[in-house]
Scaffold this motif. Sequence first.
Motif, mmCIF file in Angstrom:
data_model
loop_
_atom_site.group_PDB
_atom_site.id
_atom_site.type_symbol
_atom_site.label_atom_id
_atom_site.label_comp_id
_atom_site.label_asym_id
_atom_site.label_seq_id
_atom_site.Cartn_x
_atom_site.Cartn_y
_atom_site.Cartn_z
ATOM 1 N N ASP A 206 0.822 -1.220 0.000
ATOM 2 C CA ASP A 206 0.000 0.000 0.000
ATOM 3 C C ASP A 206 0.854 1.268 0.000
ATOM 4 N N ARG A 207 2.124 1.161 0.324
ATOM 5 C CA ARG A 207 3.003 2.366 0.320
ATOM 6 C C ARG A 207 3.753 2.538 -0.994
ATOM 7 N N THR A 208 3.947 1.427 -1.691
ATOM 8 C CA THR A 208 4.754 1.508 -2.912
ATOM 9 C C THR A 208 3.849 1.505 -4.146
ATOM 10 N N PRO A 209 4.226 2.139 -5.237
ATOM 11 C CA PRO A 209 5.483 2.841 -5.461
ATOM 12 C C PRO A 209 5.471 4.313 -5.023
ATOM 13 N N ASP A 210 4.335 4.796 -4.451
ATOM 14 C CA ASP A 210 4.269 6.230 -4.085
ATOM 15 C C ASP A 210 5.466 6.646 -3.232
ATOM 16 N N LEU A 211 5.848 5.738 -2.340
ATOM 17 C CA LEU A 211 6.964 5.971 -1.426
ATOM 18 C C LEU A 211 8.230 6.474 -2.125
ATOM 19 N N TYR A 212 8.432 6.040 -3.332
ATOM 20 C CA TYR A 212 9.669 6.347 -4.049
ATOM 21 C C TYR A 212 9.604 7.678 -4.781
ATOM 22 N N ARG A 213 8.489 8.408 -4.624
ATOM 23 C CA ARG A 213 8.282 9.602 -5.467
ATOM 24 C C ARG A 213 8.476 10.886 -4.661
ATOM 25 N N PRO A 214 8.907 11.947 -5.349
ATOM 26 C CA PRO A 214 9.323 13.162 -4.635
ATOM 27 C C PRO A 214 8.221 13.807 -3.804
ATOM 28 N N ASP A 215 6.953 13.648 -4.198
ATOM 29 C CA ASP A 215 5.889 14.334 -3.449
ATOM 30 C C ASP A 215 5.344 13.507 -2.285
ATOM 31 N N ASP A 216 5.909 12.341 -2.025
ATOM 32 C CA ASP A 216 5.454 11.512 -0.905
ATOM 33 C C ASP A 216 6.248 11.895 0.338
#
Length: 268
Positions: free
Chosen positions: A126-136
């Motif tokens: 539920d955290r990935t791939p957002d976790l890897y992005r600059p706005d997270d």
Amino acid sequence: MDDPVLLTGAGGRVGQAILDGIGEEYDWRLLDREPIPAAKVPDRVTDADQYVADITDERAVREAMTGVNAVVHLAGDPRKTAPWESVLRNNIDGTQVVMRAAARAGVDRFAFASSNHAVGGYETDDRTPDLYRPDDDYRLDGEELPRPGNLYGVSKATGEFLGRYYHDETGMSVVCVRIGNLTKDHPPREYERGQAMWLSHGDCAHLFDRCLRADYGFEIVYGISDNDRKYYSIDRAREVLGYDPQDNSANYTFEGEPIAEDPPTDEP
Ligand SMILES: NC(=O)C1=CN([C@@H]2O[C@H](COP(=O)(O)OP(=O)(O)OC[C@H]3O[C@@H](n4cnc5c(N)ncnc54)[C@H](O)[C@@H]3O)[C@@H](O)[C@H]2O)C=CC1
Ligand SMILES: O=C1O[C@H](COP(=O)(O)O)[C@@H](O)[C@H](O)[C@H]1O
């Protein structure tokens, strides 16, 4: 610094990044189970300061530790797929041998190469791939419990516990650096996770330099460059160690090419 600094795993990737950056600034004693080619050894390191030995060999490690003031401990199996037999021997048993020898020799500072994989379990679906992005804005800061994503990560978390134990028992300063992804010249290509945890060679050398100079008790810090993409905080490394990274994976394209800076212009 006049007293020798013992660098284990000196012939490997991290060891070479450190020696490329700060090889002339310390009296190194190099230890690796493989002989290190002369071209990879700083000029001022003599044959007498090079030890070809396995870190599970207590006698050899004790000998290499004589008179040493600080240790950077890198030797181990770095593979995230490494089998239990290997991480048990090289990463857990070997680290215990090196830390115990350091504590007994009265070493002041001990920097341990831990890994992002000690906390890989936080990268949930539920955290990935957002976790890897600059706005997270999700951040791990080193205060969280280890949550290994593989047996290699278990071995690195165990190394951190050994560091905690030897610090508490003997007062030796111990810093565990959860290294991200060391890649030379550019961030990992087309790899979001890798770009979020990129550690450039220059920042790597600078970070371990700070580990050898700063005052601390027991610390866990993240070893990444100052990437816009990140889910590891480097605040603690900045505050306690004086880490001042110069690189950022955002200065490269996703494919790993440097992004040219705008040329200066006279126009208002
Ligand atoms: N390269 C990276 O991006 C990262 C590395 N690390 C950690 O940093 C350390 C160094 O990693 P790398 O330089 O990438 O690995 P590497 O495989 O390039 O270097 C490791 C060195 O340690 C030596 N070595 C291995 N087992 C040994 C033993 N039992 N006794 C004596 N020497 C031994 C090897 O001969 C080799 O020269 C490892 O502990 C690894 O887990 C952690 C996170 C990321
Ligand atoms: O601990 C380590 O982590 C890095 C980065 O992990 P990866 O899963 O993104 O490849 C890895 O390259 C290195 O070999 C390993 O020791």
